[in-house]
Design a protein around this motif. Structure first.
Motif, PDB file in Angstrom:
ATOM      1  N   SER A  17       0.813  -1.220   0.000  1.00  0.00           N
ATOM      2  CA  SER A  17       0.000   0.000   0.000  1.00  0.00           C
ATOM      3  C   SER A  17       0.840   1.261   0.000  1.00  0.00           C
ATOM      4  N   ILE A  18       2.157   1.116  -0.143  1.00  0.00           N
ATOM      5  CA  ILE A  18       3.025   2.252   0.110  1.00  0.00           C
ATOM      6  C   ILE A  18       2.805   3.394  -0.883  1.00  0.00           C
ATOM      7  N   HIS A  19       2.440   3.083  -2.135  1.00  0.00           N
ATOM      8  CA  HIS A  19       2.272   4.161  -3.107  1.00  0.00           C
ATOM      9  C   HIS A  19       1.064   5.033  -2.766  1.00  0.00           C
ATOM     10  N   GLU A  81      -8.148  12.924   4.690  1.00  0.00           N
ATOM     11  CA  GLU A  81      -8.940  13.270   3.515  1.00  0.00           C
ATOM     12  C   GLU A  81      -8.350  12.651   2.250  1.00  0.00           C
ATOM     13  N   HIS A  82      -7.067  12.808   2.062  1.00  0.00           N
ATOM     14  CA  HIS A  82      -6.428  12.327   0.831  1.00  0.00           C
ATOM     15  C   HIS A  82      -6.366  10.802   0.786  1.00  0.00           C
ATOM     16  N   TYR A  83      -6.064  10.171   1.924  1.00  0.00           N
ATOM     17  CA  TYR A  83      -5.927   8.720   1.911  1.00  0.00           C
ATOM     18  C   TYR A  83      -7.277   8.033   1.766  1.00  0.00           C
ATOM     19  N   ARG A  84      -8.279   8.540   2.464  1.00  0.00           N
ATOM     20  CA  ARG A  84      -9.605   7.906   2.368  1.00  0.00           C
ATOM     21  C   ARG A  84     -10.159   8.030   0.955  1.00  0.00           C
ATOM     22  N   ALA A  85      -9.789   9.089   0.239  1.00  0.00           N
ATOM     23  CA  ALA A  85     -10.270   9.276  -1.132  1.00  0.00           C
ATOM     24  C   ALA A  85      -9.559   8.375  -2.128  1.00  0.00           C
ATOM     25  N   GLY A  86      -8.452   7.750  -1.714  1.00  0.00           N
ATOM     26  CA  GLY A  86      -7.694   6.918  -2.652  1.00  0.00           C
ATOM     27  C   GLY A  86      -7.018   5.750  -1.963  1.00  0.00           C
ATOM     28  N   LEU A  87      -7.801   4.945  -1.254  1.00  0.00           N
ATOM     29  CA  LEU A  87      -7.239   3.828  -0.498  1.00  0.00           C
ATOM     30  C   LEU A  87      -6.608   2.761  -1.390  1.00  0.00           C
ATOM     31  N   SER A  88      -7.197   2.560  -2.564  1.00  0.00           N
ATOM     32  CA  SER A  88      -6.767   1.411  -3.367  1.00  0.00           C
ATOM     33  C   SER A  88      -6.459   1.791  -4.811  1.00  0.00           C
ATOM     34  N   ILE A  89      -5.984   3.017  -5.026  1.00  0.00           N
ATOM     35  CA  ILE A  89      -5.606   3.429  -6.382  1.00  0.00           C
ATOM     36  C   ILE A  89      -4.465   2.561  -6.899  1.00  0.00           C
ATOM     37  N   ALA A  90      -3.431   2.409  -6.093  1.00  0.00           N
ATOM     38  CA  ALA A  90      -2.265   1.617  -6.502  1.00  0.00           C
ATOM     39  C   ALA A  90      -2.004   0.429  -5.587  1.00  0.00           C
ATOM     40  N   THR A  91      -2.741   0.327  -4.494  1.00  0.00           N
ATOM     41  CA  THR A  91      -2.543  -0.768  -3.541  1.00  0.00           C
ATOM     42  C   THR A  91      -2.899  -2.107  -4.179  1.00  0.00           C
ATOM     43  N   GLN A  92      -2.032  -3.086  -3.981  1.00  0.00           N
ATOM     44  CA  GLN A  92      -2.286  -4.402  -4.550  1.00  0.00           C
ATOM     45  C   GLN A  92      -1.773  -5.492  -3.619  1.00  0.00           C
TER      46      GLN A  92
END
Length: 221
Positions: A17-19, A81-92
């Motif tokens: 999830s680092i990205h 705010e920023h993390y909740r809006a993009g929790l899984s954009i690049a997380t794999q």
């Protein structure tokens, strides 16, 4: 190992999830007029929960602590705010994690998440990744008064799963995971591919290099 249940760390163990963490951290820094940090630098701050991450990211220092200064409060709000809006954009998922979790779930193995990540991120992320239903218990970083490396999260997980601590395997990537397992009396396996450093020397019962190597220790081949 006479294992009857498994508890897993999340970031650095099940998912990379680092990205997304670095993206949110750097957006929070930008909001406060600070320069961007590398993903590797942000990764070095991960492991003790969101408040510690924000304090370290803002100070660009591993020794920084969250004390509730005005800047830290603002940074925490912006990060949330920023993390909740993009929790899984690049997380794999790391290789073979999905398949192994599915196999364990199908075989009826009681499974828990024990993470220092706050619940406000943990549960939505697991839902977005489609594995929330695999876990019988989720212990997040703010579920209890203490988090890893304290033993209480693992003690609580075992109690909820109705298993003995000695029969519940902890799987993680960091010193916090190993210390928590040792304090609770759980066997512990460390993964070599996560965010922890010097993992081979931290005293886990075993170190695995790919997630499906768990099958060998759970006698599921």
């Amino acid at each position: 190992m006479p294992i009857t249940a498994c508890a897993f760390d999340l970031d650095g163990t099940l998912v990379d999830s680092i990205h997304d963490l670095a993206r949110a951290a750097n957006l929070a820094r930008a909001d406060l007029g600070l320069a961007e940090l590398s993903s590797d630098r942000v990764a070095s701050f991960v492991g003790d929960g969101a408040a510690s991450l924000v304090a370290r990211v803002l100070a660009d220092s591993n020794s920084a602590e969250y004390t509730g200064t005005a800047m830290q409060v603002e940074g925490m709000d912006r990060f949330n705010e920023h993390y909740r809006a993009g929790l899984s954009i690049a997380t794999q998922f790391y290789p073979k994690v999905q398949e192994t979790l599915h196999m364990l779930h199908e075989r009826g193995m009681p499974l828990a998440i024990v993470t220092n990540k706050p619940e406000r991120f943990t549960i939505p992320l697991l839902r977005e990744l489609g594995v929330f239903e695999h876990f019988d218990v989720i212990v997040a970083g703010d579920s209890l008064p203490k988090k890893k490396p304290a033993p209480e999260p693992l003690q609580f997980a075992a109690l909820q799963l109705k298993v003995e601590l000695a029969d519940m395997l902890m799987v993680g990537d960091s010193e916090n995971d190993i210390l928590a397992a040792r304090a609770a009396g759980c066997p512990v396996i460390a993964v070599s591919y996560g965010y922890g450093s010097n993992i081979e020397s931290l005293g886990a019962d075993a170190v695995i290099h790919r997630f499906d190597e768990l099958r060998d220790y759970l006698d599921l081949n």
